[in-house]
Design a protein around this motif. Structure first.
Motif, PDB file in Angstrom:
ATOM      1  N   GLY A 127       5.226   0.591  -4.224  1.00 17.22           N
ATOM      2  CA  GLY A 127       4.228   0.054  -3.662  1.00 17.22           C
ATOM      3  C   GLY A 127       2.876   1.178  -3.467  1.00 17.22           C
ATOM      4  O   GLY A 127       3.409   2.309  -3.771  1.00 17.22           O
ATOM      5  N   GLY A 128       1.672   0.775  -3.825  1.00 22.64           N
ATOM      6  CA  GLY A 128       0.642   1.363  -3.806  1.00 22.64           C
ATOM      7  C   GLY A 128       0.300   2.259  -4.931  1.00 22.64           C
ATOM      8  O   GLY A 128      -0.124   3.266  -5.030  1.00 22.64           O
ATOM      9  N   GLY A 129       1.103   1.989  -6.058  1.00 21.24           N
ATOM     10  CA  GLY A 129       1.234   2.534  -7.385  1.00 21.24           C
ATOM     11  C   GLY A 129       2.329   3.331  -7.636  1.00 21.24           C
ATOM     12  O   GLY A 129       2.502   3.835  -8.636  1.00 21.24           O
ATOM     13  N   THR A 157       1.012  -1.191   0.040  1.00 22.40           N
ATOM     14  CA  THR A 157       0.181  -0.058  -0.089  1.00 22.40           C
ATOM     15  C   THR A 157       0.750   1.330  -0.022  1.00 22.40           C
ATOM     16  O   THR A 157       2.121   1.272   0.307  1.00 22.40           O
ATOM     17  N   SER A 158       0.162   2.298  -0.582  1.00 19.67           N
ATOM     18  CA  SER A 158       0.770   3.589  -0.439  1.00 19.67           C
ATOM     19  C   SER A 158       1.324   3.964   0.865  1.00 19.67           C
ATOM     20  O   SER A 158       2.414   4.508   1.339  1.00 19.67           O
ATOM     21  N   TYR A 159       0.480   3.847   1.980  1.00 18.58           N
ATOM     22  CA  TYR A 159       0.717   4.124   3.251  1.00 18.58           C
ATOM     23  C   TYR A 159       2.327   3.357   3.886  1.00 18.58           C
ATOM     24  O   TYR A 159       2.755   3.846   4.444  1.00 18.58           O
ATOM     25  N   LYS A 212       3.672   6.833 -16.063  1.00 18.43           N
ATOM     26  CA  LYS A 212       4.357   5.797 -16.951  1.00 18.43           C
ATOM     27  C   LYS A 212       4.349   6.344 -18.264  1.00 18.43           C
ATOM     28  O   LYS A 212       4.984   5.839 -19.261  1.00 18.43           O
ATOM     29  N   ASN A 213       4.107   7.726 -18.579  1.00 14.77           N
ATOM     30  CA  ASN A 213       4.252   8.397 -19.859  1.00 14.77           C
ATOM     31  C   ASN A 213       4.397   9.881 -20.139  1.00 14.77           C
ATOM     32  O   ASN A 213       3.930  10.395 -18.976  1.00 14.77           O
ATOM     33  N   LEU A 214       4.320  10.485 -20.989  1.00 11.74           N
ATOM     34  CA  LEU A 214       4.397  11.995 -21.066  1.00 11.74           C
ATOM     35  C   LEU A 214       3.122  12.676 -20.544  1.00 11.74           C
ATOM     36  O   LEU A 214       2.933  13.480 -19.794  1.00 11.74           O
ATOM     37  N   ALA A 215       1.868  11.900 -21.124  1.00 16.06           N
ATOM     38  CA  ALA A 215       0.758  12.561 -20.546  1.00 16.06           C
ATOM     39  C   ALA A 215       0.401  12.117 -19.033  1.00 16.06           C
ATOM     40  O   ALA A 215      -0.048  13.364 -18.731  1.00 16.06           O
TER      41      ALA A 215
END
Length: 888
Positions: free
Chosen positions: A387-389, A108-110, A521-524
């Motif tokens: 973790g968590g993205g 998780t991000s936490y 993951k990319n420019l946008a």
């Protein structure tokens, strides 16, 4: 706030509930990356480490293991890692590589950012403590009475507890989650060292302190501090008044006004810039119509000159008196060193990105070297999070939960300080009514928002080492108007100077953008993060999608067309700002036709007006500046390999940036005497490089302080100083010296150098000097006169043979925070980052066609941009969708 504290306390319990270790596989990265963080990752020296270090020079693992590597121009492997056995930190696993860099893996991000806070404590606890004391205005509680003026300034310029609460609540849920987790983790480590004193940094024993619990406010204030010191510029209008007054005293009123433009120009169309012509978009940021410029300048200058001089300094500028010391001991030693640490927090930095069309791999490459001064420990340190993205590795500052500069799974990015003016001074008309401070705005007297701050401080003992608890205190009234905090008042109480910050109460929004970078993951996706930052940090991108990009972002005010921004404006309302430029109208470029993008704190775009000209040369807005070294190096290499990019990074930091424009001036003249001819020949034989590995006459050791530079660079550097004095002799000497201040960039071109070049080679600038600085002499005559000055001085120092003229090479200090604990040494000067990253992608997820060249911007008087970035993002997103469909 109580519920937040409860959450932090609960988070601290996670240390005792660590899960069983799992095998963690680092995400694949389609690139190689080399990094170096001198002197090393470890910033903690315990009492045991200090005792051993004083005896053997070894202060512990990873304290100095990157120092020589960095000075040699070598790099460590910076790719994602999960090597060896992991340590459990809460519910996360933490791996350390062979250089001590932590890699955090969690679900998780936490849990991820909890471990990030914990490892920040392991690597930089005392530095984080120093940062939070500076940020909250409690530095005097750490260093003693010498810190009181800085604390009053900080309390004046920043925020109350209620302000911080409101700023936190305005953040998105994920940013709040990350902050709470990080604070819990850092606080958990503080609890650990309180019960394990053998791990406590030795500075605490030196200062007779134990670390206090870490709070949410500590991290929020640290974030505001970062934006204020490295990503905000301006507020120096009274310096400009002093320059104008000095010029008029020496040259006369009218000539002084004209000479002011020579030293403080706003627009040179020949300046080196980051946005290539015909390849980017931006809004014309000068609100003053061309026909009104002279009248507006004269009106603004006259107003500035009429102001009371005491408005230049006041408690809010750091000029409050130091409290009298009860025991009469001087301020010095440790306290002075810690104050120097605060004053040394500044920004510089270089970066460049190269398109795959100009690399041997067919994929982009990116380099970044943030320049925050060498120190022990470094202000930056490395972390890696998964973790968590979040998947990112790079550097940040202690106390803040981000990877601020670095790379992800498919992206890499860099930062440099932008130096566009986002701080302005307003002069308020004031009065006291019944003890209440009031100011006049839009025809109405308004009450200033005032509060009393109590600044506590410790006693200062022998050798300047602070002693005891902070039992002394001093009250300070802190007031704010609609424009910003009041930093100084006139003696008669009828005027006050307030300071406007474009980021007021919006500094923390930058966290949202940086956390987006850590997941992009990319420019946008990355550009969405850039659009959220409020600070003025240049941003550069390279990705596996084949794109390179540059932005000059942040909150930039729309100013009044009736005022010159170099001078303080009346605060009565008619010259107030009119909102901000939209993000898509700030300078930016994507995939330029030239195939690369560069920045070294320089002017961002050709027609972007310099409303703040930095005498310390970080933004001298001319041709002969350090970014030109970068541009010339890339232009000479039609195809760059990863090895060539690394060599370019090292070379630009060991080059005299004035060489391309000024060396030909000297070598083009014909010497008239044997010694002139010999000196010119030695400069002609020199390639512009400064000290590098293996240089010197007595030793190749980096510790050898007797190492000298060769005759060529020695003659050239003396010549540059003498050429400045020869050309600018009409101007006041103190103003010339200030305009020639290079700051930490020893071999950079300064505003004074730009004015000299403008006189000697008019084609290098679109501006024309206001007077005949050469007094009818030819360029050759002036160059030879300057060379004769240099020859005379060098002959007096070294003798008659130019081959023996060798100055000592400048040296950089790597000094510990206290100058007592930990290693302190000097190293040969290089103009490179305090951390460097070199990222070379080895493939792209889709081929990128070279964009067709576009005509140069023809900006209408309304200043409309060429292509809104919002439209660009839609286009990039569409291309990404096409790629995913194609490769699906």
């Amino acid at each position: 706030m109580r519920t937040l504290l409860a959450g932090l306390a609960a988070g601290a319990l996670l240390l005792s509930t660590a899960p069983a270790y799992a095998a963690d596989a680092p995400p694949r990265q389609p690139f190689t990356v080399g990094t170096a963080l001198p002197p090393g990752e470890n910033g903690r020296v315990t009492a045991t480490d200090e005792a051993r270090g004083r005896l053997t020079g070894d202060y512990g693992p990873h304290t100095e293991d990157q120092r020589v590597m960095y000075w040699d121009g070598r790099y460590k492997d910076g790719r994602f890692q999960a090597n060896g056995a992991a340590d459990a930190v809460g519910k996360a696993r933490v791996y350390r590589d062979s250089f001590g860099v932590p890699a955090i893996y969690a679900e998780t991000s936490y849990d991820t950012w909890y471990a990030a806070g914990y490892t920040a404590g392991q690597d930089r606890l005392f530095l984080a403590d120093g940062v939070r004391h500076v940020a909250k205005g409690t530095y005097a509680e750490l260093v003693g009475p010498s810190g009181v003026p800085a604390d009053i300034q900080t309390r004046t310029l920043t925020y109350s507890d209620a302000d911080y609460d409101a700023m936190f609540k305005a953040l998105p849920a994920e940013s709040q989650n990350v902050l709470v987790a990080y604070v819990a983790g850092l606080n958990a480590y503080i609890q650990h060292v309180k019960t394990t004193p053998t791990e406590l940094p030795a500075e605490y024993a030196l200062l007779s302190l134990v670390p206090e619990d870490w709070t949410l406010k500590d991290t929020l204030a640290s974030g505001v501090l970062l934006t204020r010191f490295v990503a905000a510029t301006g507020g120096e209008e009274f310096r400009e008044i002093t320059v104008l007054r000095g010029l008029q005293d020496k040259l006369g009123k009218e000539a002084g006004l004209k000479a002011f433009h020579d030293l403080r120009w706003q627009q040179d169309d020949e300046a080196s810039v980051s946005v290539p012509d015909a390849s980017g978009t931006f809004h014309f940021n000068d609100p003053v119509p061309a026909a009104d410029k002279d009248a507006v300048f004269r009106k603004s200058a006259a107003y500035g000159l009429s102001l009371p001089k005491e408005l230049a300094t006041g408690p809010g500028t750091g000029a409050a008196p130091v409290p009298a010391l009860p025991d009469g001991l001087p301020v010095g030693g440790v306290a002075a060193a810690l104050n120097a640490f605060r004053d040394g927090m500044h920004g510089g930095s270089y970066m460049f990105a190269v398109s795959g069309r100009r690399t041997t791999t067919g994929a982009p490459m990116l380099v970044n070297g943030p320049q925050l001064a060498y120190s022990f420990p470094t202000e930056l340190y490395e972390q890696e999070v998964h973790g968590g993205g979040y998947d990112a590795r790079g550097v940040t500052v202690p106390g803040l939960p981000t990877i601020a500069i670095g790379y992800g799974t498919k992206t890499a990015w860099g930062l440099t300080s932008g130096y566009s003016k986002n701080i302005d001074s307003f002069i308020e008309t004031t009065r006291r009514t019944g003890g209440t401070l009031q100011y006049l705005h839009n025809g109405t007297w308004k009450d200033a928002d005032c509060r009393t701050e109590v600044v506590k401080y410790r006693q200062a003992g022998p050798q300047g080492i602070p002693l005891g608890p902070p039992v002394f205190s001093q009250d300070a009234e802190v007031c704010r108007t609609v424009h910003g905090p009041i930093v100084a008042t006139s003696k008669d109480g009828t005027k006050a100077r307030s300071v406007y910050f474009a980021m007021y109460r919006r500094e923390l929004e930058t966290l949202n953008g940086v956390l987006q970078w850590d997941r992009a993951k990319n420019l946008a996706e990355f550009a969405k993060g850039v659009a959220q930052v409020t600070w003025n940090e240049n941003v550069m991108y390279a990705g596996a999608d084949g794109h390179i990009a540059y932005w000059h972002p942040g909150l930039y005010p729309r100013r009044s067309p009736g005022w010159d921004t170099r001078f303080p404006a009346p605060g009565t309302g008619e010259y107030d700002h009119r909102g901000f430029l939209p993000f898509e109208q700030m300078p930016h470029a994507v995939d330029p036709a030239v195939g690369y993008l560069t920045n070294w704190n320089n002017k961002p775009a050709r027609q972007w007006v310099d409303d703040y000209l930095d005498p310390a040369s970080s933004r001298s807005a001319g041709k002969a500046v350090r970014v030109q070294t970068l541009q010339l190096a890339l232009a000479r290499q039609p195809k760059l390999s990863p090895a060539a990019v690394r060599e370019t990074e090292y070379t630009i930091g060991t080059t005299d940036h004035r060489y391309p424009d000024f060396q030909p001036l000297l070598t083009a003249v014909t010497g008239r005497t044997p010694v002139q001819k010999r000196a010119i020949a030695l400069v002609r034989a020199w390639n512009g490089r400064t000290y590098g590995p293996g240089a010197g006459t007595s030793s190749t050791s980096y510790d050898d302080v007797t190492v000298t530079d060769g005759p060529g660079p020695t003659i050239f550097r003396h010549f540059m100083d003498d050429l400045r004095d020869e050309v600018l002799q009409d101007l006041p000497a103190d103003i010339v010296v200030a305009a020639d201040n290079r700051g930490s960039h020893v071999f950079d071109g300064t505003p004074a150098d730009q004015l000299v070049l403008r006189n000697l080679v008019p084609g290098k600038s679109s501006l024309r000097p206001s007077r005949d600085y050469l007094h009818g002499r030819t360029t050759e005559a002036v160059v030879l006169a300057a060379l004769d000055r240099s020859i005379a001085a060098l002959t007096k120092t070294y003798g008659a043979d130019p081959a023996t003229w060798r100055d000592l090479h400048p040296r950089s200090s790597i000094t510990s925070l206290t100058k007592v604990i930990g290693p302190s040494r000097t190293m040969p000067y290089q103009d490179r980052g305090a951390w460097v990253q070199v990222v070379a992608f080895d493939q792209v997820t889709r081929p990128v066609a070279a964009p067709a060249p576009r005509p140069a911007p023809q900006l209408p008087a309304t200043g409309l941009g060429l292509l809104p970035l919002a439209g660009l993002l839609v286009l990039v997103a569409a291309l990404g969708a096409r790629r995913r469909t194609h490769t699906g």
